[in-house]
Design a protein around this motif. Structure first.
Motif, short mmCIF file in Angstrom:
data_model
loop_
_atom_site.label_atom_id
_atom_site.label_comp_id
_atom_site.label_asym_id
_atom_site.label_seq_id
_atom_site.Cartn_x
_atom_site.Cartn_y
_atom_site.Cartn_z
N SER A 178 0.87 -1.18 0.00
CA SER A 178 0.00 0.00 0.00
C SER A 178 0.90 1.22 0.00
CB SER A 178 -0.90 -0.02 1.24
OG SER A 178 -1.77 1.09 1.26
N GLY B 188 -6.60 -5.63 4.00
CA GLY B 188 -7.29 -4.39 3.64
C GLY B 188 -8.31 -4.52 2.54
N HIS C 237 -8.85 -0.68 2.65
CA HIS C 237 -8.61 0.00 3.93
C HIS C 237 -7.26 -0.44 4.48
CE1 HIS C 237 -12.85 1.39 4.33
NE2 HIS C 237 -13.09 0.29 3.64
N THR C 238 -6.27 0.46 4.43
CA THR C 238 -4.97 0.22 5.04
C THR C 238 -4.62 1.44 5.89
OG1 THR C 238 -3.62 1.22 3.30
CG2 THR C 238 -4.29 -1.08 2.98
N THR D 257 -7.48 4.73 2.29
CA THR D 257 -8.88 4.34 2.39
C THR D 257 -9.53 4.74 1.07
OG1 THR D 257 -8.93 4.71 4.78
CG2 THR D 257 -11.04 4.59 3.65
#
Length: 351
Positions: free
Chosen positions: A97, A121, A131-132, A136
Motif C-alpha cells: 500500500s 485491507g 482499507h490500510t 482508504t
C-alpha cells in the motif's frame, strides 16, 4: 459476479477486434448523455466490465488498484499516486500500500509505503473497498472517495469518472510479456474529475484536477527474481487523447504497444517505442539503483514524437524492491501538431 477467465473463442474474437483496431479499422463506442455519471458503455467486444471489475477477486493472486492525479492546490501543481498491489511474489506473496505526492513546481516529494500480508485491507464488497493505514479507497465507477496519507499530511478527494473507458489492447486483455500463460486484464478510467483537499504540515488547500484510475489483474512471473521488467506510461494529452504505453521485457524478449483512446470514444492499438535517455539517469542515494529521467515516446501510426521529463528526479519507491513511479511532463508533436500533457512513468526492476 466478475468473470476474469474467458474461453478461447471469446479471446480469439476479442483479439480479432484488437487487430482490426491496430490496422486502422473502425471502432465505435456508444455514448451516454452528459447527465449520466460514471463511464460510458461501449459496443466493442471487450472482455472486462469496468464497473463490476473494480471489486476484489479473491481468486486472483495478482491484483492492482492504481490512481494517479495531476491537480492544483494552493497555487501549486501537484501530482499524487495511491496504489494497492496484492501479489504472489516471493515465498508467501504479500500486499503493498503506497502513496506519493510531488510538487510539480518545486520538486518537493514525499511518500508512504507499507508492506502487508496478502489481501490485507481488501473486502468482498462490490466496487473498490480498500482499507490500510495509508489508503482508504471506497466507491464505484460513478463516484469514489479516496483518503491517502503521507508523513506530512493527507489527500482527501472525491473521484468522479466520466467519458469512455480505455481497454488495454482494445479488449482489456493482453498476454503480459507476449506469453499467453501470463494472461492479464487491464482497463483505465482515464478521465476522472478530482476535488477535495490536500493537507500538508497542518495547512489545508482545496484540490481541483484530473485523475487516471487503472485496474489490472492476472498471473505474472515472480518479479522479485529480476527476470521480468516493464516501463509503462499513462499519457494525458492536450488534444484530448489518452494513451497507455507498455514496454515489457522478459529475458531477451521485448513487447511494445500503445492503446489510444480518442475524445470521441474510438480506440486504436498501435506499435510504440519508449526509449530512455540514458544520459539523464539519476542514482538513488538510498538504494544505489539508477533510473532514467527523460524518455522519447514514438507512435508512428499517430505521427507522434513525444518527450517525457520527470518533475522531480527523486520519485523512487522501495517496497518490496526498488522501483520508480514518477510524475512527468509531456511535450512534442502528435499528428504533426504541437502537443503538451502529463503522465506517470512506472519502472520495475530499475528498467
Amino acid at each position: 459476479m466478475r468473470k476474469t477467465t474467458v474461453g478461447a473463442a471469446a479471446i480469439a474474437s476479442a483479439l480479432i477486434a484488437s487487430l482490426t483496431l491496430a490496422s486502422g479499422g473502425p471502432a465505435t463506442a456508444a455514448h451516454a448523455t452528459a447527465s449520466e455519471p460514471g463511464p460510458t458503455r461501449t459496443s466493442l467486444p471487450v472482455l472486462i466490465d469496468p464497473a463490476a471489475d473494480l471489486a476484489n477477486d479473491p481468486d486472483q493472486a495478482n491484483q492492482s488498484w492504481y490512481v494517479t492525479a495531476h491537480v492544483t492546490a494552493g497555487g501549486h501543481r501537484y501530482g499524487f499516486l495511491a496504489h494497492y498491489l496484492n501479489s504472489s511474489f516471493g515465498k508467501q506473496g504479500g500486499a503493498i500500500s503506497r502513496v506519493s505526492v510531488v510538487n510539480e513546481d518545486t520538486g518537493w516529494y514525499t511518500k508512504s509505503e507499507i508492506a502487508l500480508p496478502a489481501a490485507t485491507g481488501l473486502s468482498d464488497k462490490q466496487g473498490v473497498d480498500i482499507h490500510t493505514d495509508n489508503i482508504t479507497w471506497t466507491g464505484d465507477a460513478k463516484e469514489m472517495k479516496l483518503r491517502a496519507k503521507v508523513p506530512e499530511g493527507s489527500i482527501d478527494v472525491t473521484l468522479r469518472p466520466h467519458g469512455s473507458t480505455l481497454y488495454n489492447m482494445g479488449t482489456g486483455y493482453f498476454p503480459m510479456f507476449g506469453d499467453a500463460k501470463y494472461s492479464n486484464y487491464e482497463y483505465a478510467l482515464p478521465t476522472v474529475d478530482t476535488s477535495g483537499s490536500l493537507t500538508l504540515n497542518g495547512r489545508a488547500e482545496k484540490v481541483h484536477g484530473q485523475s487516471w484510475v487503472d485496474r489490472q489483474w492476472g498471473p505474472l512471473p515472480d518479479l522479485l527474481t529480476g527476470s521480468g521488467s516493464w516501463s509503462w506510461m499513462n499519457l494525458n494529452l492536450s488534444n484530448g487523447d489518452k494513451v497507455s504505453v507498455w514496454n515489457q521485457k522478459y529475458g531477451d524478449k521485448e513487447t511494445n504497444f500503445a492503446t489510444i483512446l480518442k475524445p470521441d470514444g474510438t480506440q486504436t492499438v498501435a506499435e510504440a517505442t519508449l526509449t530512455p535517455d540514458e544520459s539523464t539517469r539519476w542514482t538513488s542515494p538510498a538504494t544505489g539503483k539508477s533510473y532514467p529521467t527523460r524518455w522519447k515516446v514514438t507512435i508512428p501510426g499517430e505521427h507522434a514524437k513525444l518527450n517525457v521529463t520527470v518533475y522531480a528526479k527523486d520519485q523512487e519507491l522501495t517496497v518490496p524492491t526498488p522501483g520508480y513511479e514518477g510524475s512527468a511532463a509531456v511535450t512534442g508533436t502528435y499528428d504533426h501538431r504541437p502537443v503538451t500533457g502529463n503522465t506517470y512513468i512506472e519502472l520495475t526492476n530499475g528498467q
